[in-house]
Design a protein around this motif. Structure first.
Motif, PDB file in Angstrom:
ATOM      1  N   SER A   4     -34.054 -13.655 -39.087  1.00 16.80           N
ATOM      2  CA  SER A   4     -33.294 -12.228 -38.246  1.00 16.80           C
ATOM      3  C   SER A   4     -31.762 -13.200 -37.751  1.00 16.80           C
ATOM      4  O   SER A   4     -31.939 -14.194 -37.150  1.00 16.80           O
ATOM      5  N   TYR A   5     -31.416 -12.105 -37.279  1.00 14.41           N
ATOM      6  CA  TYR A   5     -30.465 -13.215 -36.999  1.00 14.41           C
ATOM      7  C   TYR A   5     -30.363 -13.528 -35.294  1.00 14.41           C
ATOM      8  O   TYR A   5     -30.096 -13.914 -34.434  1.00 14.41           O
ATOM      9  N   SER A  22     -28.963 -20.125 -33.102  1.00 12.82           N
ATOM     10  CA  SER A  22     -27.646 -18.955 -33.002  1.00 12.82           C
ATOM     11  C   SER A  22     -27.424 -17.623 -33.172  1.00 12.82           C
ATOM     12  O   SER A  22     -28.548 -17.545 -34.532  1.00 12.82           O
ATOM     13  N   MET A  23     -26.118 -17.056 -32.526  1.00 12.30           N
ATOM     14  CA  MET A  23     -26.779 -15.413 -33.101  1.00 12.30           C
ATOM     15  C   MET A  23     -25.860 -15.290 -34.112  1.00 12.30           C
ATOM     16  O   MET A  23     -25.480 -13.904 -34.618  1.00 12.30           O
ATOM     17  N   TRP A  24     -25.705 -16.146 -34.389  1.00 12.36           N
ATOM     18  CA  TRP A  24     -23.768 -16.537 -35.889  1.00 12.36           C
ATOM     19  C   TRP A  24     -24.809 -16.392 -37.236  1.00 12.36           C
ATOM     20  O   TRP A  24     -23.150 -16.318 -37.885  1.00 12.36           O
ATOM     21  N   LEU A  60     -33.041 -17.020 -25.170  1.00 15.88           N
ATOM     22  CA  LEU A  60     -32.137 -18.718 -24.730  1.00 15.88           C
ATOM     23  C   LEU A  60     -32.836 -19.544 -23.958  1.00 15.88           C
ATOM     24  O   LEU A  60     -32.550 -20.961 -23.464  1.00 15.88           O
ATOM     25  N   THR A  61     -33.663 -18.506 -22.933  1.00 14.76           N
ATOM     26  CA  THR A  61     -35.108 -19.280 -22.171  1.00 14.76           C
ATOM     27  C   THR A  61     -35.561 -21.055 -23.028  1.00 14.76           C
ATOM     28  O   THR A  61     -36.080 -21.482 -23.114  1.00 14.76           O
ATOM     29  N   SER A  62     -36.133 -20.059 -24.543  1.00 16.09           N
ATOM     30  CA  SER A  62     -37.121 -21.125 -25.591  1.00 16.09           C
ATOM     31  C   SER A  62     -35.354 -21.848 -26.267  1.00 16.09           C
ATOM     32  O   SER A  62     -35.560 -23.524 -26.175  1.00 16.09           O
ATOM     33  N   ARG A  63     -34.359 -21.796 -26.363  1.00 16.61           N
ATOM     34  CA  ARG A  63     -32.905 -23.289 -26.523  1.00 16.61           C
ATOM     35  C   ARG A  63     -33.342 -23.882 -25.319  1.00 16.61           C
ATOM     36  O   ARG A  63     -32.946 -25.274 -25.355  1.00 16.61           O
TER      37      ARG A  63
END
Length: 217
Positions: free
Chosen positions: A65-66, A108-110, A162-165
């Motif tokens: 997934s994105y 990334s979200m992209w 976000l917390t993962s990254r």
């Protein structure tokens, strides 16, 4: 039954934990399940700790997934259905902790990314005396990790994209600062708590040790 290796997480080593899977206690971080993944702490500091684990059996699913949260949710429910009886024996299997998610460092979200979610199999299936029932869902599969060492960073709150990254990045930076070698390209996001637990949550970021481990100063 054939067991496949669990990706780049695996680094064989001589030390082994006393037990692979067993009752949860204060040292295993699990508070909502009967059984947890056991480990031995080699050394620890403010920024990370080094642990050793014995060989361990898991059941896993991969989703793409994105969005990290969407992929994890889809894979999680496939595995949850398996332990609720969607297997060849119709057997209900106790939930364990933690849940481990293999995540690329460059998500990334992209761009769309694949995430592998793994449930720890209970102790009854760990020593080979009893085989777990085959999954009915063809996208659900078994794996085994041999004994390994891991660099671990613990944190609270909710395990999300976000917390993962952020925590994986902070662990990488701490390891680079310490001169520690680790397997790069992907890390493991590790959650110990159900969505119903609101406080005192425990999560971890893992990197596999490469070569000799380096203790934090």
């Amino acid at each position: 039954m054939v067991w496949a290796p669990l990706g780049m997480l695996l680094v064989a080593f001589a030390m082994a934990a006393e037990a692979t899977v067993g009752p949860c206690d204060d040292t295993t971080h699990g508070t909502e399940t009967k059984e947890c993944l056991h480990f031995t702490t080699i050394c620890s500091g403010e920024e990370y700790e080094v642990r050793s684990y014995d060989n361990t059996k898991w059941i896993s699913a991969v989703e793409e997934s994105y969005f990290m949260d969407m992929a994890i949710t889809r894979a999680f429910w496939k595995l949850f259905k398996y332990i609720q009886g969607n297997n060849a024996a119709g057997l209900k299997i106790d939930m364990t902790s933690p849940v481990v998610i293999k995540t690329k460092d460059t998500t990334s979200m992209w761009t769309s990314s694949k995430y592998k979610v793994s449930f720890l199999l209970p102790s009854a299936f760990q020593d080979g005396a009893q085989e777990p029932p085959a999954p009915k869902d063809g996208s659900v599969f078994f794996e085994e990790t041999p004994a390994m060492k891991l660099y671990v960073r613990s944190y609270g709150g909710w395990l999300m994209g976000l917390t993962s990254r952020t925590n994986a990045r902070d662990l990488r930076m701490a390891l680079q600062k310490a001169g520690a070698s680790f397997v790069k390209g992907s890390h493991y996001d590790v959650g110990y708590d159900s969505p119903m637990k609101m406080t005192e949550r425990h999560n971890e970021a893992w990197y596999a040790v490469e070569g000799d481990h380096v203790c934090p100063k």
